[in-house]
Design an enzyme around this catalytic site. Structure first.
Site: not given
Length: 324
Positions: A79, A82
């Site tokens: 991700c 993230c």
């Protein structure tokens, strides 16, 4: 992706009354024992950020949440957002120095937790306070918004549950504390003076841009934050018809734009409590993106008045009640 409020409809059993109650009782017993021994034991700064899995969730999150708010960062290695949000949350955890704990959950390795929280996408950030799960935001959010959310969370924890955080051992902070320390501000006097001159000349777009130039390098600059909030407020009010704004505000209680404009006018006219009350009530009535718009506008108006004003404190408490 902009942060948004998240539905709690998918959360199952993780803030169960029995588990939360037991966690709170255990924590209260631990605090009482600590007090008898001369006060709470200090923890190293490294304990402010922890990796959590399904097996340790009850002890690491539920039980700890009866001592201090626990912020949960759901992330994954693949991700990209993230990778931006995670380090920011870790830095803030050290900067807040024990006022909250950060628990990091790898969703690839902990699918059950992801399902229990009803998470549809990551990064997703929740909090657990006294065993109760609260959605904070989803997606990579600006630092200023994250700080505002954390401040509200900490306030709720203190006022509603008596959570005052944990004591951090300064001798154990070492390089972590130094790494978390903000960089010293640069010389922004000339930029701030230019912004103030633009504000005095009613050049509100120019003032807004000048203050943003300062904040782009020094996001915590309090003078620039106040000036930007004032300039944006005055620019919005200048572009409206006051009579129509008052009429719409009275006749369209469900119209978010009408209530935002009316609150701006209230504040400029000196009716601070009316402005705050109007937006708190609008937050209570709205959901999703509309609720977030109103909440952020209210936080902007708090900046205009200043955090030390008791009216801001009262409105923050009212906002926390309708949010949580």
């Amino acid at each position: 992706m902009q942060p948004r409020n998240m539905s709690m409809s998918g959360v199952v059993d993780l803030a169960a009354v029995k588990a939360a109650g037991e966690a709170k009782v255990k924590a209260e017993q631990a605090r009482a024992e600590s007090a008898r021994q001369g006060g709470p034991a200090a923890v190293p700064a490294s304990s402010l950020v922890i990796d959590v899995d399904e097996a340790g969730f009850e002890s690491d999150v539920l039980q700890r949440s009866a001592e201090v708010p626990v912020v949960i960062d759901f992330w994954a290695e693949w991700c990209e957002p993230c990778k931006q949000l995670g380090p920011l949350l870790e830095r803030l955890a050290h900067e807040y120095n024990g006022r909250f704990l950060l628990a990091k959950v790898d969703v690839d390795a902990n699918q059950m937790l992801m399902q229990q929280f009803g998470i549809q996408g990551i990064p997703a950030v929740f909090a657990v306070v006294a065993g109760q799960a609260l959605p904070l935001f989803q997606g990579a959010a600006p630092e200023s918004q994250i700080r505002q959310t954390l401040d509200q969370l900490i306030q709720v924890g203190e006022e509603r549950f008596g959570l005052t955080g944990i004591v951090v051992d300064p001798s154990a902070a070492g390089a972590e504390a130094q790494a978390a320390a903000p960089a010293p501000p640069g010389p922004y006097d000339s930029l701030l003076e230019a912004a103030a001159r633009a504000l005095d000349a009613n050049d509100f777009p120019g003032a807004v841009q000048a203050y943003k130039n300062v904040l782009s390098d020094d996001p915590a600059n309090s003078e620039a934050k106040l000036g930007l909030a004032q300039a944006e407020l005055l620019a919005r009010v200048q572009a409206t018809d006051p009579q129509q704004v008052r009429k719409d505000g009275a006749e369209k209680p469900g119209d978010v734009d009408a209530q935002l404009a009316a609150a701006d006018l209230d504040l400029v006219g000196g009716h601070v409590e009316d402005a705050f009350g109007r937006l708190v009530e609008t937050v209570r009535r709205t959901f999703g993106d509309d609720r977030d718009r109103v909440r952020l506008r209210l936080l902007d108006l708090f900046e205009v008045i200043g955090p030390e004003d008791p009216r801001v404190g009262a409105a923050r408490t009212a906002l926390a009640r309708v949010l949580f």
